[in-house]
Scaffold this motif. Structure first.
Motif, mmCIF file in Angstrom:
data_model
loop_
_atom_site.group_PDB
_atom_site.id
_atom_site.type_symbol
_atom_site.label_atom_id
_atom_site.label_comp_id
_atom_site.label_asym_id
_atom_site.label_seq_id
_atom_site.Cartn_x
_atom_site.Cartn_y
_atom_site.Cartn_z
ATOM 1 N N ALA A 54 -14.649 9.154 3.766
ATOM 2 C CA ALA A 54 -13.652 8.328 4.459
ATOM 3 C C ALA A 54 -12.978 7.353 3.499
ATOM 4 O O ALA A 54 -11.761 7.149 3.552
ATOM 5 C CB ALA A 54 -14.311 7.566 5.611
ATOM 6 N N ALA A 55 -13.762 6.760 2.593
ATOM 7 C CA ALA A 55 -13.185 5.842 1.611
ATOM 8 C C ALA A 55 -12.240 6.584 0.663
ATOM 9 O O ALA A 55 -11.172 6.063 0.299
ATOM 10 C CB ALA A 55 -14.293 5.155 0.830
ATOM 11 N N THR A 56 -12.606 7.784 0.271
ATOM 12 C CA THR A 56 -11.745 8.572 -0.621
ATOM 13 C C THR A 56 -10.433 8.938 0.070
ATOM 14 O O THR A 56 -9.354 8.814 -0.525
ATOM 15 C CB THR A 56 -12.479 9.847 -1.069
ATOM 16 O OG1 THR A 56 -13.701 9.476 -1.702
ATOM 17 C CG2 THR A 56 -11.637 10.657 -2.022
ATOM 18 N N VAL A 57 -10.518 9.363 1.316
ATOM 19 C CA VAL A 57 -9.301 9.714 2.064
ATOM 20 C C VAL A 57 -8.425 8.474 2.242
ATOM 21 O O VAL A 57 -7.203 8.534 2.055
ATOM 22 C CB VAL A 57 -9.668 10.346 3.419
ATOM 23 C CG1 VAL A 57 -8.450 10.451 4.325
ATOM 24 C CG2 VAL A 57 -10.291 11.708 3.212
ATOM 25 N N ALA A 58 -9.029 7.347 2.584
ATOM 26 C CA ALA A 58 -8.257 6.110 2.752
ATOM 27 C C ALA A 58 -7.585 5.704 1.444
ATOM 28 O O ALA A 58 -6.421 5.287 1.434
ATOM 29 C CB ALA A 58 -9.163 4.990 3.252
ATOM 30 N N PHE A 59 -8.288 5.839 0.328
ATOM 31 C CA PHE A 59 -7.689 5.486 -0.962
ATOM 32 C C PHE A 59 -6.530 6.403 -1.301
ATOM 33 O O PHE A 59 -5.480 5.944 -1.790
ATOM 34 C CB PHE A 59 -8.750 5.538 -2.063
ATOM 35 C CG PHE A 59 -8.175 5.318 -3.430
ATOM 36 C CD1 PHE A 59 -7.816 4.050 -3.845
ATOM 37 C CD2 PHE A 59 -7.968 6.390 -4.293
ATOM 38 C CE1 PHE A 59 -7.273 3.842 -5.095
ATOM 39 C CE2 PHE A 59 -7.424 6.192 -5.541
ATOM 40 C CZ PHE A 59 -7.075 4.914 -5.955
ATOM 41 N N VAL A 60 -6.688 7.695 -1.075
ATOM 42 C CA VAL A 60 -5.617 8.648 -1.390
ATOM 43 C C VAL A 60 -4.386 8.366 -0.530
ATOM 44 O O VAL A 60 -3.256 8.383 -1.027
ATOM 45 C CB VAL A 60 -6.116 10.098 -1.205
ATOM 46 C CG1 VAL A 60 -4.966 11.084 -1.217
ATOM 47 C CG2 VAL A 60 -7.128 10.450 -2.281
ATOM 48 N N ILE A 61 -4.589 8.083 0.742
ATOM 49 C CA ILE A 61 -3.451 7.766 1.617
ATOM 50 C C ILE A 61 -2.776 6.479 1.171
ATOM 51 O O ILE A 61 -1.544 6.402 1.080
ATOM 52 C CB ILE A 61 -3.915 7.682 3.081
ATOM 53 C CG1 ILE A 61 -4.292 9.073 3.576
ATOM 54 C CG2 ILE A 61 -2.836 7.071 3.960
ATOM 55 C CD1 ILE A 61 -4.930 9.082 4.946
ATOM 56 N N TRP A 62 -3.560 5.448 0.864
ATOM 57 C CA TRP A 62 -2.982 4.186 0.402
ATOM 58 C C TRP A 62 -2.207 4.396 -0.908
ATOM 59 O O TRP A 62 -1.097 3.896 -1.068
ATOM 60 C CB TRP A 62 -4.076 3.141 0.183
ATOM 61 C CG TRP A 62 -3.569 1.930 -0.513
ATOM 62 C CD1 TRP A 62 -2.882 0.899 0.022
ATOM 63 C CD2 TRP A 62 -3.685 1.645 -1.917
ATOM 64 N NE1 TRP A 62 -2.564 -0.016 -0.943
ATOM 65 C CE2 TRP A 62 -3.047 0.421 -2.143
ATOM 66 C CE3 TRP A 62 -4.261 2.312 -2.983
ATOM 67 C CZ2 TRP A 62 -2.972 -0.149 -3.410
ATOM 68 C CZ3 TRP A 62 -4.200 1.749 -4.243
ATOM 69 C CH2 TRP A 62 -3.554 0.522 -4.438
ATOM 70 N N ALA A 63 -2.812 5.126 -1.846
ATOM 71 C CA ALA A 63 -2.158 5.331 -3.141
ATOM 72 C C ALA A 63 -0.869 6.132 -2.992
ATOM 73 O O ALA A 63 0.122 5.869 -3.689
ATOM 74 C CB ALA A 63 -3.109 6.038 -4.102
ATOM 75 N N SER A 64 -0.851 7.096 -2.076
ATOM 76 C CA SER A 64 0.377 7.883 -1.907
ATOM 77 C C SER A 64 1.485 7.061 -1.245
ATOM 78 O O SER A 64 2.668 7.290 -1.511
ATOM 79 C CB SER A 64 0.096 9.143 -1.093
ATOM 80 O OG SER A 64 -0.252 8.795 0.225
ATOM 81 N N LEU A 65 1.127 6.096 -0.406
ATOM 82 C CA LEU A 65 2.145 5.276 0.239
ATOM 83 C C LEU A 65 2.570 4.093 -0.629
ATOM 84 O O LEU A 65 3.765 3.778 -0.718
ATOM 85 C CB LEU A 65 1.628 4.751 1.585
ATOM 86 C CG LEU A 65 1.394 5.815 2.660
ATOM 87 C CD1 LEU A 65 0.785 5.181 3.903
ATOM 88 C CD2 LEU A 65 2.686 6.522 2.993
ATOM 89 N N ALA A 66 1.639 3.424 -1.278
ATOM 90 C CA ALA A 66 1.964 2.225 -2.054
ATOM 91 C C ALA A 66 2.456 2.558 -3.457
ATOM 92 O O ALA A 66 3.205 1.788 -4.040
ATOM 93 C CB ALA A 66 0.738 1.327 -2.152
ATOM 94 N N GLN A 67 2.058 3.670 -3.998
ATOM 95 C CA GLN A 67 2.398 4.086 -5.364
ATOM 96 C C GLN A 67 2.231 2.927 -6.351
ATOM 97 O O GLN A 67 3.209 2.445 -6.939
ATOM 98 C CB GLN A 67 3.812 4.633 -5.418
ATOM 99 C CG GLN A 67 3.988 5.885 -4.589
ATOM 100 C CD GLN A 67 5.393 6.419 -4.665
ATOM 101 O OE1 GLN A 67 6.303 5.786 -5.186
ATOM 102 N NE2 GLN A 67 5.580 7.607 -4.134
ATOM 103 N N PRO A 68 0.999 2.479 -6.572
ATOM 104 C CA PRO A 68 0.771 1.329 -7.451
ATOM 105 C C PRO A 68 1.076 1.609 -8.922
ATOM 106 O O PRO A 68 1.175 0.674 -9.711
ATOM 107 C CB PRO A 68 -0.721 1.024 -7.241
ATOM 108 C CG PRO A 68 -1.310 2.302 -6.800
ATOM 109 C CD PRO A 68 -0.241 3.004 -6.028
#
Length: 83
Positions: A54-68
């Motif tokens: 769940a943490a990995t999926v949440a990180f991937v979704i956040w990274a794809s939306l925020a594009q840090p």
């Protein structure tokens, strides 16, 4: 004499006998407790893997939306127009 000393004396008496015997029901109790402990460990391990997933999926979704990794646009200078 403490409870620990009495237990130790009882165990020594059992082991020093002619042939040490296992009290009745001890094997079944050990198997039952071991199976319960194994189920708990397995459930805990599955829960940890689920949390990691769940943490990995949440990180991937956040990274794809925020594009840090992309630099934010500069807002201090106006854009060049009519050059």
């Amino acid at each position: 004499m403490s409870q620990h000393d009495r237990n130790e004396a009882a165990v020594r008496q059992l082991l020093e006998g002619a042939a040490p015997t296992v009290p009745a029901g001890l094997y079944e109790e050990a198997v039952r407790r071991g199976a319960r402990q194994l189920r708990r460990r397995r459930a805990f391990r599955r829960l940890l893997w689920l949390c990691l997933l769940a943490a990995t999926v949440a990180f991937v979704i956040w990274a794809s939306l925020a594009q840090p990794w992309v630099d934010p646009p500069s807002e201090t200078t106006p854009p060049l127009t009519r050059w």
